[in-house]
Write an enzyme that holds these catalytic residues in place. Sequence first.
Site, short mmCIF file in Angstrom:
data_model
loop_
_atom_site.label_atom_id
_atom_site.label_comp_id
_atom_site.label_asym_id
_atom_site.label_seq_id
_atom_site.Cartn_x
_atom_site.Cartn_y
_atom_site.Cartn_z
N GLY A 10 0.72 -1.35 -0.07
CA GLY A 10 0.15 0.18 0.51
C GLY A 10 0.98 1.19 -0.23
N ASP A 34 -2.53 -12.97 4.24
CA ASP A 34 -3.66 -12.73 4.57
C ASP A 34 -3.80 -12.91 6.01
OD1 ASP A 34 -6.82 -12.56 5.37
OD2 ASP A 34 -7.19 -14.73 4.38
N ILE A 35 -4.44 -11.95 6.64
CA ILE A 35 -4.10 -11.72 8.42
C ILE A 35 -5.38 -11.87 8.62
CG2 ILE A 35 -2.56 -9.18 8.59
CD1 ILE A 35 -5.23 -7.47 8.52
N ALA A 58 -4.91 -2.43 5.48
CA ALA A 58 -6.31 -2.62 5.91
C ALA A 58 -7.85 -2.31 4.55
CB ALA A 58 -6.63 -1.36 6.18
N ASP A 100 -9.27 8.57 10.95
CA ASP A 100 -10.26 9.18 12.06
C ASP A 100 -11.44 9.14 11.27
OD1 ASP A 100 -9.82 9.96 9.35
OD2 ASP A 100 -10.72 11.68 9.46
N TYR A 123 -16.71 0.77 7.37
CA TYR A 123 -15.48 0.89 7.08
C TYR A 123 -14.94 1.36 8.93
CZ TYR A 123 -11.00 3.58 7.17
OH TYR A 123 -9.33 3.41 7.27
N LYS A 127 -12.70 -0.70 11.83
CA LYS A 127 -11.32 -0.26 12.23
C LYS A 127 -11.27 0.10 13.58
CE LYS A 127 -8.28 1.45 10.25
NZ LYS A 127 -6.98 0.57 9.90
#
Length: 289
Positions: A10, A34-35, A58, A100, A123, A127
């Site tokens: 990324g 693959d986490i 992410a 954020d 999302y 997170k």
Amino acid sequence: MIILLTGAGGQLGQDLQPALRGAQIHPFDHRQLDIADARAVQAAVDRVRPDWIINAAAFNDVDGAEQAPDQAFAVNAAGAGNLADAAAHSGAAILHVSTDYVFDGSKGSPYTEDDHPNPLGVYARTKYEGELRVLASGARAIVVRTAWLYGWHGKNFVKAILAAAERGGPIRVVADQVGSPTATRDLAEAIAGLIARKVPPPLAGEGQGGGLFHVVNGGVCSRFEFAQAIVGGRAEVQPITTADAGRIAPRPAYSALTSIRWPATGLVALASWQVALKRFLAENPAAQH
């Protein structure tokens, strides 16, 4: 120092690798690890035996997450938890990158580490769940929240605006979303500084989340103001509302970040967003026309 880096392909992951000078880095992109697969994560950690795990992976398609909530949860929440659990099991420390968007935007002034999150969309919720799992894992953990990332690799808002300016505009940009634009290179250097500190990060759960930092370029602007600064008068930028944009996922109206904990690290504060953007544009050929 041995570092296992996820999300290595990324835009942040690519800038982290040169920033982590002197470390032995084992980079993994999503194809290599693959986490969401807990066994694969533990096997990778057992093989690498890292001092640090840095999770820059992410599912960051904000609108796409509304349509693929299970996939977003698997990466952003379960995946982060898998890495933190493996860190705890192996004695490694973990630094996890968050967003954020965990805030709902109703405060109307920059959020500090002491403000309580209230995520709005899929999302954002996944997170935030990832943050909670990392900090509850028992590993030595740091969570870094950042915002509006752009950099020299991959797709981002700045490159999109530059491309629109090349096409001649006008460019319609939301004026009612306010935040903290942050250059990935500056964030990468800050992360490298954090993990190089002689003082280890606090154990998860200590000091009311003392392992949590907001790390952004200084200052605040709207998406519209940011776009104006990007094009520098070379194309017309027209303000629109978030409703006009018609995006699927809800977005916080005011998600600017500031840090009340960064001074205690002894590290230098990040440059203002204007300085960071000027540096990026000076190095980006597309901005020279």
